[in-house]
Structures are given as structure tokens and as C-alpha cells.
Design a protein around this motif. Sequence first.
Motif, PDB file in Angstrom:
ATOM      1  N   UNK A 171     -20.786 -17.227 -12.418  1.00 61.62           N
ATOM      2  CA  UNK A 171     -20.747 -18.295 -11.411  1.00 61.62           C
ATOM      3  C   UNK A 171     -21.669 -19.453 -11.816  1.00 61.62           C
ATOM      4  N   UNK A 172     -21.157 -20.680 -11.718  1.00 61.56           N
ATOM      5  CA  UNK A 172     -21.909 -21.907 -12.030  1.00 61.56           C
ATOM      6  C   UNK A 172     -22.478 -21.885 -13.446  1.00 61.56           C
ATOM      7  N   UNK A 173     -21.763 -21.233 -14.364  1.00 65.08           N
ATOM      8  CA  UNK A 173     -22.282 -21.111 -15.739  1.00 65.08           C
ATOM      9  C   UNK A 173     -22.044 -22.370 -16.567  1.00 65.08           C
ATOM     10  N   UNK A 174     -21.194 -23.285 -16.080  1.00 62.30           N
ATOM     11  CA  UNK A 174     -20.885 -24.510 -16.823  1.00 62.30           C
ATOM     12  C   UNK A 174     -21.870 -25.613 -16.461  1.00 62.30           C
ATOM     13  N   UNK A 175     -22.249 -26.403 -17.466  1.00 67.13           N
ATOM     14  CA  UNK A 175     -23.068 -27.589 -17.200  1.00 67.13           C
ATOM     15  C   UNK A 175     -22.220 -28.674 -16.561  1.00 67.13           C
ATOM     16  N   UNK A 176     -22.879 -29.624 -15.883  1.00 69.57           N
ATOM     17  CA  UNK A 176     -22.130 -30.682 -15.168  1.00 69.57           C
ATOM     18  C   UNK A 176     -21.289 -31.541 -16.102  1.00 69.57           C
TER      19      UNK A 176
END
Length: 493
Positions: A171-176
Motif C-alpha cells: 500500500x502507498x509503495x509508489x512515489x508521487x
Amino acid sequence: SFFRLITIHLILQMAAEAMGDREAISAGDQRLTYAQLDHAARRVASRLQPGQRLAYLAENSPVMPAAIFGAALAGTPFVPINYRLAAEQVDALMARVAPALLISETAKPYADIDRISLADVATGTAMEGEAPDEKGGIAIELFTSGTTGEPKSAILRHSNLMAYIFGSVEFMSAGEEEASLVTVPPYHIAGISAVLSSTYAGRRMVQLPNFSPQGWIDLAQKEAVTHAFVVPTMLQHIVEHVGTNGGTLDLPNLRALSYGGGKMPLPVIEKAIELLPHVNFTNAYGLTETSSTICLLGPDAHRDAMASSDAHIRRRLGSVGQALPAIELQIRSEDGPVCAADEVGLVYVRGEQVGGEYKGIGSQLDDEGWFPTKDVGFVDSEGYLFLDGRADDVIVRGGENISPGEVEDVLLGHDGVKEVAVVAVPDQEWGEAVGAAIVCAGIAPGVAELCDLVRDKLRSSRVPAKIIFMDELPYNETGKLLRRVVRDQLAGQ
């Protein structure tokens, strides 16, 4: 199981709450944040009447992810329809989908089906509250691209898809700054899983409704794309396009390129790695019935295989890698026992993400939960899976089973062969014999030369009884080789 109590809408709900202002989708001039995507999904859900399924007959657009999550929120299946089918094929599928709400720009009226356009989804009230506890309810129904007969409707439950996402994405492992280029159509399992995994990771989806090599490259550059998934034919077209236009591929932002959905020709992946040395390549093998990916050949395995002079390691570039941690894999002989390493047999898989179920037919899992993929292959001593085609594609010559893959690999070893498809052709003496359709690289090799090559590497029973040369092999839009078309071509010669 924990997965039985939740729906895939939870993925969007978590994203909207934790990173609502982050951009979720870019499609041309349209931009949606995760909060806006959740609002769009709630508007879709509010349009659904009790008992209606949600059908989608359109190209990739921001409405497609909203429809997937909106259907889940309303507690009904999402059913994408292949918009490239002939009108009568679409009519037949729509009759099977009713009663439904259909999102489409082009569809004609159907009995028991309410239609709204993509623009209609941008208006109206938004459904409040949370999705119902599903307890194993159906999330997605996907019509398989049945090469023979009527397409089967594969059922994927919320529990299957959530098991896949929780087992393979953080979860939320990608950078913006991360962005994934989505070119796979909505009615393909890779198109569905791209939405779920990108949303859970928090990675912006960049949608390309119609693939062309230059269009793909331009959009990847314009949107600073970091991740992409392609089917083998797409990568082949990109590599060839680059070859005829200066020979360099300038994609400095691209970090990861995944491919799957069909057999990748070795020269294509080797050339792609050469063109993009800074990119992590991953081969993903999965099926509609398994909620997408079940095996991965990761970036390190690609690099090791490319760098190795050991034939055993080098050949792994032609494998689909090792099973995901949550997946069990078995190769079985036709009469049941599990095969030893390097022994060819039928591929079986087991795990919570495996649906293995068809509407009106029921579950195809055996008593111990194993699903027969109908793929033929073998596993090496390190657990790398090599696929050898479909069980239906096996050529039975005088009682001897011949795998098309082994003959194709030998023929592809000839410098004059760019692509090849090996299929069964009728034979009066043996019942079936080997037929080959070949796309040449440059000057066409002689038929006798090709037959000698197969005889030397394999044995005489594998030598093609008939060889034809084609300008290109027939593929469907998701990169699957249409062997029945090749069979028809060979039979007509």
C-alpha cells in the motif's frame, strides 16, 4: 478467510483517505485525483438499480476505473465487453449480461439494459456509505477470448482479487512522481489488475486507448512514465519501430517494463534490454481465472540470464519465472502423477487468488483446490516455469504427443526466421502432422534447410510436413497468437 469479508472498493477507499489529493489518472486533458475517482465511483454506484450488473463497452477512459469500483460499492459484478467484436457477437454477450446498466457511447438499445454514456457518469448524486460485506461475492465477470465456440464467462470474486493485491502490492509503495502507462484494454484481466494494483500502490495511471509504437513512445515521454505493461506484440512493434527510426529509445524516466499475455520471442526481449539498459524488465504470467499474475521472471533473473554463458541459466530468459509466494505450482503428467524437474506436463496452480470458476458451469478446481490452467510446460530444478503452449495445441502424430513450442524454438534458431507458429495439419497416415507458418527475417530460408534443422535438433517425427511463409502471423489485440487461423491457412494450401 479475511479476504471474504471485504470488497475491492476498499482499495479505492484507502487510497482516497490516505492520498486523496494525489493524481490517480491522466487521460489526454482529463486528470482525476484519488478523491475525485472515489466520488466518480460513488456516482456510478448510485445509477445502479437492484439486480443490475454493470457492463462497460468502451475504450480505456477515466470512467473505466470508476466503473470497476462503483460496481463493487453497489455490490454487483463489473462486466467489461470487448468493443472490437463484431456486432452480432456483442449482441450475444449483451443478452447474457442482462439485466444490466451499460456504460457505452455507441451501443444500440437492448432489452433489460439501461444505457448511459461516459459523460453521464460525470453528473448525478454520489452514493454514500460503504460497500456491503461480500462474503465471497462476485467482483468481475470476464468473457474469455474463446478461440473456439462460445466465450466462457470467468468469475472472479472479491476474495480472489484482494488476495492477489494484498499478496503482490504494498500500500502507498509508489512515489508521487511514479506513473504507469496502461495500454491493455478494459476487457483483459491485465487491464483490471492494472487499475487495482496502481490504485493500491498510489501510482498514477496514464491511459492510452489505442496503441501505436510512436503514440506509446510519445506519451511515455510526455507524461514522464516510470512503469509500463505491454503484450509481446506491442514490444515487438516498438522495437521494430525504433530500428527503422534511428535505433535509439529515449525514455530516461522509465524504470520498469513488464510484459505478458503471450510468448515473447527471445530476439525481441534481448533487443529491448539492449535499447533500455537502465530499465527493470519483468515477465508476468497469469490467466483470467487466476486474477492475473501467478509467476514472475524478475529484473535480476533477466540480467543474470543475459550475462550468463551457462546455457541452463541463459535459457531462463525464455521462461515465465517462478511462482508468486502465495501460489503453489505443479506439473502433472496426463495420467495424474506430479512430474520431475524438466519433465513436460500439464500446469496446475493453487492459491486464494485463483478463481477457476465460470458462470453457469461452476468451479473447475479439483478436490484439493488445484486449477488446471490447460497450459503445457515444465519446471526446472530452481522452480522456473517454461511454457510449451496450450494442451489443446498439442499435435498427436501416430499416438505421439508433439509440443508446438519445441519445434518453434528450433526454427527460431535460424537467422532467416523472425516469427513462427507450429500447428497440427491433417495427415492420412499419422492422423496429424507438424505444420509451420513462418515470417522471414530478410531472405526466405529454403524449406529443405528448415526441415534439416528440425531433424538434426529433434527427430524426424518433428519435421514439418508442410511449411508456408506469411507476411505476419495473426494475433488478437491482446497479443494472443490465433493458431486456429494459422491452421486454416495451412489447411487451405
